[in-house]
Design an enzyme around this catalytic site. Sequence first.
Site, PDB file in Angstrom:
ATOM      1  N   THR A 166      -4.468   6.610  -2.931  1.00 24.83           N
ATOM      2  CA  THR A 166      -3.626   6.053  -2.003  1.00 24.83           C
ATOM      3  C   THR A 166      -2.971   5.064  -2.691  1.00 24.83           C
ATOM      4  O   THR A 166      -2.880   4.420  -3.880  1.00 24.83           O
ATOM      5  CB  THR A 166      -5.031   5.138  -1.417  1.00 24.83           C
ATOM      6  OG1 THR A 166      -5.646   6.140  -0.501  1.00 24.83           O
ATOM      7  CG2 THR A 166      -4.315   4.116  -0.369  1.00 24.83           C
ATOM      8  N   VAL A 195     -10.172   9.081  10.731  1.00 23.20           N
ATOM      9  CA  VAL A 195      -9.467   7.907  10.641  1.00 23.20           C
ATOM     10  C   VAL A 195     -10.006   6.931   9.497  1.00 23.20           C
ATOM     11  O   VAL A 195     -11.130   6.651   9.787  1.00 23.20           O
ATOM     12  CB  VAL A 195      -8.856   7.124  11.928  1.00 23.20           C
ATOM     13  CG1 VAL A 195      -8.004   5.949  11.529  1.00 23.20           C
ATOM     14  CG2 VAL A 195      -8.108   8.180  12.581  1.00 23.20           C
ATOM     15  N   GLY A 196      -9.349   6.678   8.553  1.00 26.23           N
ATOM     16  CA  GLY A 196     -10.188   5.753   7.401  1.00 26.23           C
ATOM     17  C   GLY A 196      -9.705   4.377   7.488  1.00 26.23           C
ATOM     18  O   GLY A 196      -9.010   3.990   8.613  1.00 26.23           O
ATOM     19  N   ASP A 197     -10.035   3.568   6.472  1.00 27.23           N
ATOM     20  CA  ASP A 197      -9.950   2.003   6.531  1.00 27.23           C
ATOM     21  C   ASP A 197      -8.468   1.673   6.534  1.00 27.23           C
ATOM     22  O   ASP A 197      -8.040   0.694   7.242  1.00 27.23           O
ATOM     23  CB  ASP A 197     -10.360   1.325   5.304  1.00 27.23           C
ATOM     24  CG  ASP A 197      -9.673   2.247   4.104  1.00 27.23           C
ATOM     25  OD1 ASP A 197      -9.968   3.493   4.022  1.00 27.23           O
ATOM     26  OD2 ASP A 197      -9.049   1.311   3.440  1.00 27.23           O
ATOM     27  N   THR A 217      -8.238   0.078  -1.341  1.00 32.01           N
ATOM     28  CA  THR A 217      -8.079   1.541  -1.684  1.00 32.01           C
ATOM     29  C   THR A 217      -9.614   1.600  -2.062  1.00 32.01           C
ATOM     30  O   THR A 217     -10.452   0.897  -2.456  1.00 32.01           O
ATOM     31  CB  THR A 217      -7.314   2.091  -2.761  1.00 32.01           C
ATOM     32  OG1 THR A 217      -7.629   3.296  -3.149  1.00 32.01           O
ATOM     33  CG2 THR A 217      -7.177   0.890  -4.082  1.00 32.01           C
ATOM     34  N   GLY A 218     -10.158   2.984  -1.934  1.00 28.33           N
ATOM     35  CA  GLY A 218     -11.441   3.294  -2.227  1.00 28.33           C
ATOM     36  C   GLY A 218     -12.091   4.084  -1.079  1.00 28.33           C
ATOM     37  O   GLY A 218     -11.484   4.541  -0.192  1.00 28.33           O
ATOM     38  N   HIS A 219     -13.757   4.177  -1.037  1.00 31.89           N
ATOM     39  CA  HIS A 219     -14.161   5.019   0.232  1.00 31.89           C
ATOM     40  C   HIS A 219     -14.109   3.947   1.448  1.00 31.89           C
ATOM     41  O   HIS A 219     -14.869   3.231   1.522  1.00 31.89           O
ATOM     42  CB  HIS A 219     -15.524   5.044  -0.353  1.00 31.89           C
ATOM     43  CG  HIS A 219     -16.405   5.675   0.644  1.00 31.89           C
ATOM     44  ND1 HIS A 219     -17.589   5.279   1.191  1.00 31.89           N
ATOM     45  CD2 HIS A 219     -16.279   6.956   0.854  1.00 31.89           C
ATOM     46  CE1 HIS A 219     -17.875   6.251   1.812  1.00 31.89           C
ATOM     47  NE2 HIS A 219     -17.305   7.162   1.811  1.00 31.89           N
TER      48      HIS A 219
HETATM   49  N1  ASP Z   1      -9.081   4.320   1.613  1.00 32.81           N
HETATM   50  C1  ASP Z   1      -8.775   5.540   1.564  1.00 32.81           C
HETATM   51  C2  ASP Z   1      -9.504   6.284   2.972  1.00 32.81           C
HETATM   52  O1  ASP Z   1     -10.832   6.227   2.873  1.00 32.81           O
HETATM   53  C3  ASP Z   1      -8.983   6.626   0.421  1.00 32.81           C
HETATM   54  C4  ASP Z   1      -8.456   5.792  -0.845  1.00 32.81           C
HETATM   55  O2  ASP Z   1      -8.176   4.600  -0.816  1.00 32.81           O
HETATM   56  O3  ASP Z   1      -8.257   6.452  -1.761  1.00 32.81           O
HETATM   57  O4  ASP Z   1      -8.942   6.924   3.629  1.00 32.81           O
END
Ligand code: ASP
Length: 314
Positions: A166, A195-197, A217-219
Amino acid sequence: MKPVIVVHGGAGRIFKEREDGSRSGVIRAALKGYSILKQGGSALDAVEQAVALMEDDPHFNAGCGSVLNQKGEVEMDAIIMDGKNLASGAVSAVKCIANPIKLARLVMEKTEHMLLTDYGAQCFAKAMGVPEIPGEKLITERSRERWMKNLEPDSNPHKFQTDLGTVGAVAIDSEGNVACATSTGGLANKLVGRVGDTACIGSGGYADNHVGATSTTGHGESIMKVVLARLILYHMEQGMSPEEASDTALNCMKTRVGGLGGVIVVSNSGDWAARFSTKQMSWATVKDDQLYYGIYTGERLTKSFEEALTSEGF
Ligand code: ASP
């Protein structure tokens, strides 16, 4: 106010073959954003352009290079926020456009709304004259291979959390305005419509001139549970430095919900941080005409802005 920009190219594990591209991609984005700020441009323009550059770079999981959903399609999320008036625009599950971050800015500036999704976002893009591109153009060989590998019955159960990419940027301009922008293809092999964060205000990013700006960024499902971006700014409001606030919030995410990630922050006085609880995160920042960058925990390499411009061929 002296301008500052910080960018990230995703937290997770960066495979060896992707390291150089990822490093150079964040450096180029930081140089691009800082050049805008140095010429008196706004923080909003700087973060938008820095993120758009990384969306066009296939090394990252945003725009071209996005990971694929369960059906093998690209569905992207993006958010932008202006710290001056708390205006924000976002898009989710968008397909067939090159730069979701530009569409997010149009949502912010041309509608009464803050988030448009899927088909509605597509119609809005059309109405705004944003060119539609074939979905195939956003798909790299690497993302297709990875999608197929993840479909194998014995694939890695942690596939969602590895090798992410990301992109995001935060900046403060010479007038003291802060802004943030984040863009992603989301998680590999995610369910259609997930839909993510990134598209969610306070999770994927937040900007407020009274405190500062942050991009995460992340989970995504973990980030949303703790509302990571706003949590960092909350800790800063309570007196913590950007670095302490980032570490405290990332630690909360790890201990409360078992999630890992990374963040970049700039405060309204120009202090900055790039912190992560994952193995790696590519990041770069320019402040006082000096570039700093790294990928591994504790790594902080440096070059002058002018020298970096030449070595990156600007
Ligand atoms: N946060 C992003 C998501 O979960 C993924 C990422 O940051 O790599 O969509």
